[in-house]
Structures are given as structure tokens and as C-alpha cells.
Design an enzyme around this catalytic site. Sequence first.
Site, PDB file in Angstrom:
ATOM      1  N   ARG A  77       0.859  -1.179   0.000  1.00  0.00           N
ATOM      2  CA  ARG A  77       0.000   0.000   0.000  1.00  0.00           C
ATOM      3  C   ARG A  77       0.899   1.234   0.000  1.00  0.00           C
ATOM      4  NH1 ARG A  77      -2.142   3.176   4.703  1.00  0.00           N
ATOM      5  NH2 ARG A  77      -3.809   4.458   3.847  1.00  0.00           N
ATOM      6  N   HIS A 121      -2.483  11.061   0.629  1.00  0.00           N
ATOM      7  CA  HIS A 121      -1.991  10.857   1.997  1.00  0.00           C
ATOM      8  C   HIS A 121      -1.318  12.160   2.446  1.00  0.00           C
ATOM      9  CE1 HIS A 121      -0.701   7.478   4.962  1.00  0.00           C
ATOM     10  NE2 HIS A 121      -0.379   8.624   5.526  1.00  0.00           N
ATOM     11  N   GLU A 166      -7.030   8.759   6.076  1.00  0.00           N
ATOM     12  CA  GLU A 166      -7.295   9.484   7.319  1.00  0.00           C
ATOM     13  C   GLU A 166      -7.674  10.947   7.100  1.00  0.00           C
ATOM     14  OE1 GLU A 166      -4.175   9.005  10.185  1.00  0.00           O
ATOM     15  OE2 GLU A 166      -4.352   6.838  10.253  1.00  0.00           O
ATOM     16  N   TYR A 280      -4.309   1.881  15.846  1.00  0.00           N
ATOM     17  CA  TYR A 280      -3.085   1.861  16.654  1.00  0.00           C
ATOM     18  C   TYR A 280      -3.362   1.656  18.135  1.00  0.00           C
ATOM     19  CZ  TYR A 280      -0.571   3.358  12.526  1.00  0.00           C
ATOM     20  OH  TYR A 280      -0.032   3.400  11.263  1.00  0.00           O
ATOM     21  N   GLU A 327      -3.538   0.068   8.182  1.00  0.00           N
ATOM     22  CA  GLU A 327      -2.354   0.395   8.984  1.00  0.00           C
ATOM     23  C   GLU A 327      -2.517  -0.185  10.385  1.00  0.00           C
ATOM     24  OE1 GLU A 327      -1.200   4.548   9.256  1.00  0.00           O
ATOM     25  OE2 GLU A 327      -1.591   4.861   7.117  1.00  0.00           O
TER      26      GLU A 327
HETATM   27  C1  FCB Z   1      -1.093   7.330  10.714  1.00  0.00           C
HETATM   28  C2  FCB Z   1      -0.658   7.828   9.353  1.00  0.00           C
HETATM   29  C3  FCB Z   1       0.675   7.299   8.906  1.00  0.00           C
HETATM   30  C4  FCB Z   1       1.661   7.185  10.055  1.00  0.00           C
HETATM   31  C5  FCB Z   1       1.053   6.463  11.221  1.00  0.00           C
HETATM   32  C6  FCB Z   1       1.978   6.265  12.387  1.00  0.00           C
HETATM   33  O1  FCB Z   1      -1.938   8.277  11.286  1.00  0.00           O
HETATM   34  O2  FCB Z   1      -1.609   7.510   8.373  1.00  0.00           O
HETATM   35  O3  FCB Z   1       1.144   8.113   7.886  1.00  0.00           O
HETATM   36  O4  FCB Z   1       2.139   8.421  10.400  1.00  0.00           O
HETATM   37  O5  FCB Z   1      -0.093   7.146  11.653  1.00  0.00           O
END
Ligand code: FCB
Length: 435
Positions: A77, A121, A166, A280, A327
Site C-alpha cells: 500500500r 496521503h 485518514e 493503533y 495500517e
Molecule cells: C497514521 C498515518 C501514517 C503514520 C502512522 C503512524 O496516522 O496515516 O502516515 O504516520 O499514523
Amino acid sequence: MTSVRFPTGFVWGTATAAYQVEGAVAEDGRGPSIWDTFCRVPGAIAGGDTGDVACDHYRRWPEDVALMASLGLGAYRFSVAWPRVQPDGAGPANQKGLDHYRRLVDGLLERGIVPYLTLYHWDLPQALEDRGGWPARDTAYRFADYAAIVRDALGDVVDHWATLNEPKVASHAGYGEGIHAPGIRDRALRDRAAHHLLLAHGLGLSVLSGSGEVGVTLDLSPVVPYGGSRADAEAYDYDNHGMFLEPILRGESRLPDDLVHAGDLDLISAPIDYLGVNYYRPLYVPRVPPELPVTAVGWPVVPSGLRDLLVGLRDTYPDLPPVYITENGAAYDDEVGPDGWVDDPLRVAYLHAHLLALHEAIEAGVDVRGYFLWTLLDNFEWAEGYSKRFGIVHVDHADQTRRPKTSAHWYGQVARTGAVPQPGPELTWKTESDE
Ligand code: FCB
């Protein structure tokens, strides 16, 4: 050792973003982006770092693609830099910029790695910011033109597309808090940016219709009250997630009518083939429980949050499209050992526990099609500059040496086998579900 097995055909990849890895900011006619400008603002980026060189991926991509292939990864990606394709954000395409992505995609396909292309992005052409940026409605129409250029150039070789990465971070951190480019702090402009990003997504969907699998990536987290009221947590959840999920998945917006024009929500809520989920950590309101382990960026490590997020999404949005985890990963202060090896047991433990939680969500019936680890290379981590390392491949930022960490080898094994070992004595990670 027993292991959990992911569904046949499950996609295993890594993710990067153009500005974070490419460097070569003045190469082949690329124009400036808002991040080039923001990096010049004193104090904006840790260490005064910039993306001028980053991982030099613009030139070293053959080496990086070979590395992915050697690890056995099945997908990549990446994002296209809008200012490479339209240096001024409008008008005819810069062919040299498109040629770069053509070479990258061909190189991936030659190695059997499936390209997943994200159009935006966060690297808006500076010329468009000068004309009002995302708070200006016209920017969404410029995005649609840009999307059409990329579709025409790469539509024959790319089958998997995302309009945006995002949008909340682009609007809220960029125009609300001012901690990301373009560094503006204004609540009204933030909301305008959020809606116009959504509109760009909707227009982009129309442009990409018939081009393959098309979706959008959102950053999502369970929102958990800790020391505060449920009502505050719900308001926070709407502000961070509902503001984007509701228009996309339900065609509803709480923003004012002078901003949301008639017809906008029809575009924005057009069906998507998948929802990209970046996870995350949970978000605790108003504060993080002190006992939780945290990564090098201070984010609490709560693997069960990934399962809870996905199951919660499916319960809240019964028509939830298939999901890719676009991610997931962790920053740790990795060091090169005396023998040249980079051992990152905490990252392995993080990934391991999150993949088990992801498997639980699949077992609970959530349709998850793939997982993209953030990230392939230690790179330019936005306001944190190069101070935070999220890669499974260590990058020496002085000479660009790549060193696959223990986690790269571990993840390669997962990608090759489609199975994740259960925690063994050497790898235990307590998740809430173990309790
Ligand atoms: C996300 C982003 C990516 C990276 C990660 C840690 O918010 O999409 O670019 O910075 O966090």
C-alpha cells in the site's frame, strides 16, 4: 506450537506514504506540497527535520521492492504524491511524475506484489493551499481531476484504490490543531476541510467507478471514558469518527447546510468496496489509564481494542463493507546491535498480539480481507520527524542502509504461511481476552 490460521487469500502487506518515504522533492518536475512548506516553519517538526530526502524511496524503490519480495509480502500500500502528478494542483499531468508510479507498479507486479494505491496521503499541492486549501470547496473538484489523471495513467495495472488516507487527521490536525500541515488552528476551517475532504472522496468514487476495488481509509479507535463522562466520550467519538463514518456509511452529516450542499451526501455515501481501517490504540477520554504499556510515541498498547473496534463497527453499521486493516504497527526506539542486527522484540509482541485480536474479530464474523503493517521502512513520521521508528526495516538516515529487523523476518513468516503462532513461553503478551 499451535497457531491461528487466517482465511485463504487473506492479503498480507506493508504500507507507506509518499511524503514519508520518497524524498526527491524537486525531482522530475514535482511541485511543492503543504508538507514541504510546513517543514520550514521553525519548531513545527522535531529536530527541524524535513521530507527532502526521507528514505530516498523515489530512487531506491527497486531495492525496497526486492526487499518486500524477499520477505514474502504479497501486497504494498503506497500513496501517489499529487504534486508530482500536478505540480500546481491543477491543469495537465506531469508525465515524469506518472512514469515513476508506472515503474513502481510494474516492478511490484513483476515480483508478484499487489499494488494498493492511495490517492491522497496528506501532501496537498501548495498552490491549492494558496487558493484556500481544503476549507475551499474547489479543492474537492481539483482532487477529482487529479484522480482522473491517475486512473487514466494506471487504471490498466492497478486494481485496488483508496481515495483518501485518514481525512480526520488532514482536517483536524492540519486545520484544527495546527500540528500538521498547513498548521492552521481554526475550528470552522477544520469543519470545512473535513466536509470537503469527504466531498473529494465522493467525487473520487465516481471517477474510479469501474476501476476495480475502491475504498477509503479512516483512522478509527474505540473511545473509552476514563475518569470522565460517557457523554464526553460520545462527543469525542463523533468528532473523531462519526463525522466521517456517518456521511460515508449512512449518508448523514451533522454539519450545516451552507457547507453540505444538496447532493453532496449522495456522492459521499456511494457504495465503497471496502473500508480501510487504521488502528493503533484506543482513545481514552479525558486521560489514558496510567498502568497501560505504551510505545515510543506514548500510545497505549491494547490489542483487544482492534477486535472491539471491528466488532463494534459491524454492530453499529450492519451494512459495513469488507474491511482491510490498512495500517497497524508501533514505534520503538530500535538500535543497531554490535553485530549489525536490529532486534525489536516489543514490536514483534505488539504485532503478534494485534494479529491474534484481528483473528478474533474474523472469528466473530467481521469480513476482514487483509492486513497492511505500518510500516515497511523507518521514515519521516510527520511532526515527529525521524525521531520515531515505525519500520520493520531499520533505515540509517545518514547513509540509507536498510536492515530488516527481527519483526521483518517474523512478519515475513506470517505472510508466507498465513498463520500466526500462539504465544509461546518466549513470546507472551497478555490480552484482555486471556483474563
Ligand atoms: C497514521 C498515518 C501514517 C503514520 C502512522 C503512524 O496516522 O496515516 O502516515 O504516520 O499514523
